[in-house]
Write a protein that holds these residues in place. Structure first.
Motif, PDB file in Angstrom:
ATOM      1  N   ILE A 173       0.807  -1.239   0.000  1.00 54.61           N
ATOM      2  CA  ILE A 173       0.000   0.000   0.000  1.00 54.61           C
ATOM      3  C   ILE A 173       0.835   1.281   0.000  1.00 54.61           C
ATOM      4  CG2 ILE A 173      -2.132  -0.980   0.949  1.00 54.61           C
ATOM      5  CD1 ILE A 173      -1.218   0.104   3.692  1.00 54.61           C
ATOM      6  N   ASP A 204       3.560   1.612  -1.734  1.00 53.75           N
ATOM      7  CA  ASP A 204       4.237   1.741  -3.034  1.00 53.75           C
ATOM      8  C   ASP A 204       3.494   2.755  -3.889  1.00 53.75           C
ATOM      9  OD1 ASP A 204       5.886  -0.271  -2.227  1.00 53.75           O
ATOM     10  OD2 ASP A 204       4.929  -1.842  -3.440  1.00 53.75           O
ATOM     11  N   GLY A 215      -2.946   5.861  -6.602  1.00 56.62           N
ATOM     12  CA  GLY A 215      -2.045   5.048  -5.809  1.00 56.62           C
ATOM     13  C   GLY A 215      -0.881   5.779  -5.171  1.00 56.62           C
ATOM     14  N   PHE A 216      -0.977   7.094  -5.029  1.00 56.49           N
ATOM     15  CA  PHE A 216       0.128   7.743  -4.316  1.00 56.49           C
ATOM     16  C   PHE A 216      -0.306   8.457  -3.043  1.00 56.49           C
ATOM     17  CE2 PHE A 216      -1.043  11.898  -5.625  1.00 56.49           C
ATOM     18  CZ  PHE A 216      -1.482  11.804  -6.933  1.00 56.49           C
TER      19      PHE A 216
HETATM   20  K     K Z   1      -0.165   3.362  -2.837  1.00 53.70           K
END
Ligand code: K
Ligand code: ADP
Ligand code: MG
Length: 490
Positions: free
Chosen positions: A393, A395, A445-446
């Motif tokens: 998670i 990454d 996803g960041f």
């Molecule tokens: K992430």
């Protein structure tokens, strides 16, 4: 064949081309091998390029001159003969501080930008041809050029106005850098190791936070000074540039929660309540834009998990008019229709934890004021995180939002663009979530990796604890930054 370079086979991908040209090459090199330039254009290009490239190198070789937060706040002006006088004369003091910070920014920002440019040039060639990465590269290159082309001397208010508006334009043009980088590296994940990508992005984002702090401090000091000069109304002195010395987390949480709930509504048609409790009167010194970013990302994760978990459990009533399981229940301490609730310590805590009319349990945000730190716990009942996902998670680009048409590993595919037209037809897919009204709720996803960098930037930290099958607790620890103004190097 994508990798066939159109420019000289140098180890770094665009060592000697100006950004606009690099963009062209990179954008077009994906599918076509055609020549892009005539010989004379090529020659002209090379001349311009080597001029700027020498300049970038020259700046990049200079040491970074860090600055303490104290100096950025203008509190480090001792030793100057006019110091006492400055203390008495606020207007003169404002101007002097503004000049100090702007001059520092004019000198320091090109060095830091040049280093980012160099670091990007060192990426593997094929990564540099990715359109997103090229766009980011171009932004940094153009910013470097416009700052170094601006007058070196900043002497008076006019100079300050000019410089501040230059910086403002640059900051605005950089607003999408992180989503672009994230998307770019997602598309390049087969050309670099996970560790190398993480290292590059961590460094880049940390550098970027510093650059933004310096630029935004120069901009907002100028704005605040200007406001004081033109209006007789006293602007609050607890705001010094981008730092707020009496920041109330409860207020910021409320604003962020409302924003995130609206996003949630747009994406899912329902929203959980957000309950704010604990030491709600807490105030401390911090950079509000950082905290705002962190809170929005964490709240987005929690509301998404809550709603999707409700859907999985079949307990969601997708009815905005409130005919869900709890619609007849009207809690005593809540105004109806209000979906961010601040709960005092002597209020009924259990009452506040009931599911709302959609069947969603609330997201609970608890504030605690310690001696040297403020802790904010964000607790949801969104089912937690599976063991397989838990390691990933943090990454960049890791997300559990499904992209139905996942061809990201193919590199330069137009279908991967989060701004692509076909995303309109995908329902609540990853792409739709990214393009949804009001910004993405999830899918890039960041959120987590970036949030942690922000939290750690001033010596704080962030931890996520998953109670798999039940929910998540995120602990955000933030230092009182006014205790270490002398030590915090930007
Ligand atoms: K992430
Ligand atoms: P994104 O939200 O864009 O997917 P993040 O870095 O914010 O990216 O989160 C990565 C992943 O971690 C999410 O896709 C989700 O699977 C998981 N996650 C984060 N926060 C929570 C939470 N509170 N509950 C359940 N899963 C979560
Ligand atoms: Mg997220």
């Amino acid at each position: 064949n994508i990798a066939t370079p159109l420019i000289a086979a140098k180890p770094s991908w665009n060592n000697s081309i100006p950004s606009s040209v690099a963009t062209n090459i990179a954008l077009r090199s994906a599918g076509s091998q055609q020549r892009l330039f005539t010989n004379s254009e090529q020659k002209e290009t090379e001349d311009v390029v080597s001029f700027y490239d020498d300049k970038v190198t020259q700046y990049a070789n200079q040491e970074i001159q860090t600055v303490t937060l104290k100096t950025l706040l203008g509190l480090g002006r001792s030793g100057s003969p006019s110091h006492d006088q400055l203390q008495q004369d606020t207007a003169a003091g404002d101007l002097a501080i503004n000049l100090d910070v702007a001059r520092y920014a004019r000198k320091e920002l090109p060095v830091r930008l040049a280093r980012l440019i160099k670091a990007t040039q060192k990426l593997p060639f094929i990564v540099g041809t990715n359109p997103y990465i090229t766009r980011v590269y171009k932004l940094y290159y153009d910013s470097f050029q416009s700052i170094t082309a601006s007058p070196e001397e900043i002497r008076d208010k006019d100079d300050l106005d000019r410089f501040a508006s230059l910086l403002k334009g640059l900051v605005e043009s950089h607003a999408d850098v992180v989503p672009m980088l994230s998307q770019g590296f997602l598309e390049c994940k087969k050309y670099m190791t996970k560790e190398d990508i993480k290292q590059f992005l961590d460094d880049m984002i940390r550098a970027r936070i510093g650059i933004r702090l310096i630029a935004e401090q120069a901009i907002s000091l100028r704005e605040q000074r200007h406001e004081r000069e033109v209006s007789s109304v006293e602007t609050p002195h607890d705001i010094v540039g981008v730092v707020h010395t009496a920041l109330r987390p409860a207020d910021l949480i409320r604003t962020c929660a409302s924003f995130v709930q609206e996003l949630c509504d747009v994406n899912y048609g329902s929203r959980p309540e957000v309950v704010i409790n604990g030491q709600i009167d807490t105030t401390f010194t911090y950079v509000p834009v950082h905290l705002e970013y962190i809170l929005c990302e964490l709240l987005k994760n929690s509301v998404r998990a809550t709603v999707e978990h409700s859907q999985r459990m079949g307990r969601s009533a997708l009815n905005p008019h409130g005919t869900g399981p709890d619609s007849h229940h009207s809690p005593t301490n809540r105004e109806s229709g209000n979906s961010v609730v601040i709960v005092n310590q002597d209020d009924d805590q259990d009452e506040a934890r009931r599911p709302n009319e959609f069947g969603h349990p609330p997201v609970e945000v608890t504030i605690a004021q310690g001696e040297h730190e403020v802790t904010i716990r964000i607790r949801d009942h969104g089912g937690g995180i599976s063991r397989e996902d838990l390691d990933a998670i943090f990454d960049y680009s890791f997300t559990t939002v499904k992209n139905e048409n996942d061809s990201s590993s193919d590199g330069l595919s137009e279908n991967d663009s989060p701004y692509g037209v076909d995303s309109i037809f995908k329902g609540v897919s990853r792409l739709a979530m990214q393009t949804g009204l009001g910004g993405p709720i999830a899918g890039l996803g960041f959120g987590l990796p970036l949030t942690r960098i922000y939290a750690q930037y001033f010596g704080g930290d962030m931890q996520l604890v998953s109670l798999q099958g039940y929910g998540c607790d995120v602990f955000l620890k933030l230092k009182q930054i006014d205790e270490s103004l002398d030590d915090l190097q930007i």
